[in-house]
Design a protein around this motif. Structure first.
Motif, PDB file in Angstrom:
ATOM      1  N   LEU A   1       0.398  -1.401   0.352  1.00 26.06           N
ATOM      2  CA  LEU A   1       0.018   0.057   0.102  1.00 26.06           C
ATOM      3  C   LEU A   1       0.866   1.430  -0.288  1.00 26.06           C
ATOM      4  N   LEU A   2       1.965   1.440   0.880  1.00 29.41           N
ATOM      5  CA  LEU A   2       2.693   2.234   0.767  1.00 29.41           C
ATOM      6  C   LEU A   2       3.643   2.446  -0.014  1.00 29.41           C
ATOM      7  N   SER A   3       4.322   1.110  -1.032  1.00 28.17           N
ATOM      8  CA  SER A   3       5.067   1.641  -2.270  1.00 28.17           C
ATOM      9  C   SER A   3       3.723   2.067  -3.835  1.00 28.17           C
ATOM     10  N   CYS A   4       2.163   2.205  -3.662  1.00 25.33           N
ATOM     11  CA  CYS A   4       1.470   3.045  -3.996  1.00 25.33           C
ATOM     12  C   CYS A   4       1.598   4.229  -3.694  1.00 25.33           C
ATOM     13  N   LEU A   5       1.954   4.811  -3.335  1.00 21.96           N
ATOM     14  CA  LEU A   5       2.542   6.367  -3.224  1.00 21.96           C
ATOM     15  C   LEU A   5       3.647   6.973  -3.960  1.00 21.96           C
ATOM     16  N   LEU A   6       4.507   5.900  -4.387  1.00 26.19           N
ATOM     17  CA  LEU A   6       5.355   6.218  -5.239  1.00 26.19           C
ATOM     18  C   LEU A   6       5.345   6.271  -6.636  1.00 26.19           C
TER      19      LEU A   6
ATOM     20  N   GLN B   1       3.541  -0.584  -9.595  1.00 25.20           N
ATOM     21  CA  GLN B   1       2.894  -1.450  -9.030  1.00 25.20           C
ATOM     22  C   GLN B   1       2.155  -2.201  -8.776  1.00 25.20           C
ATOM     23  N   PHE B   2       0.416  -1.537  -9.448  1.00 25.45           N
ATOM     24  CA  PHE B   2      -0.797  -1.849  -9.505  1.00 25.45           C
ATOM     25  C   PHE B   2      -0.975  -3.176 -10.774  1.00 25.45           C
ATOM     26  N   VAL B   3       0.302  -2.885 -11.440  1.00 21.84           N
ATOM     27  CA  VAL B   3       0.494  -3.477 -13.127  1.00 21.84           C
ATOM     28  C   VAL B   3       1.266  -4.363 -12.264  1.00 21.84           C
ATOM     29  N   VAL B   4       2.480  -4.972 -11.935  1.00 23.55           N
ATOM     30  CA  VAL B   4       3.016  -5.879 -10.971  1.00 23.55           C
ATOM     31  C   VAL B   4       2.161  -6.913 -10.221  1.00 23.55           C
ATOM     32  N   TYR B   5       1.577  -6.565  -9.233  1.00 25.13           N
ATOM     33  CA  TYR B   5       0.498  -6.857  -8.494  1.00 25.13           C
ATOM     34  C   TYR B   5      -0.031  -7.960  -9.411  1.00 25.13           C
TER      35      TYR B   5
END
Length: 67
Positions: free
Chosen positions: A36-41, A45-49
């Motif tokens: 979740l914190l990485s989504c602030l950067l 990240q969402f695509v990797v998930y």
């Protein structure tokens, strides 16, 4: 069981964070918080998930392949 897979129990959405936590010996909530914190950067990240959700086998398939 070694390897990276999505466990049957302990999933919140797709089991990706739970699988990563299990593989690397971390608590699932820690991995979820980091995700979740990485989504602030900026970054994919969402695509990797989503890719991991599609590519990682379920625990049932992982166990079947191991035997």
């Amino acid at each position: 069981m070694n390897g990276l897979y999505r466990p049957r129990h302990g999933r919140v959405i797709g089991g990706v964070c739970a699988g990563l936590a299990q593989r690397f010996g971390m608590a699932p909530w820690t991995v979820r918080l980091l995700a979740l914190l990485s989504c602030l950067l900026p970054g994919p990240q969402f695509v990797v998930y989503l890719v991991l959700w599609v590519m990682l086998p379920d625990e049932d398939h992982h166990v079947a392949r191991a035997h």
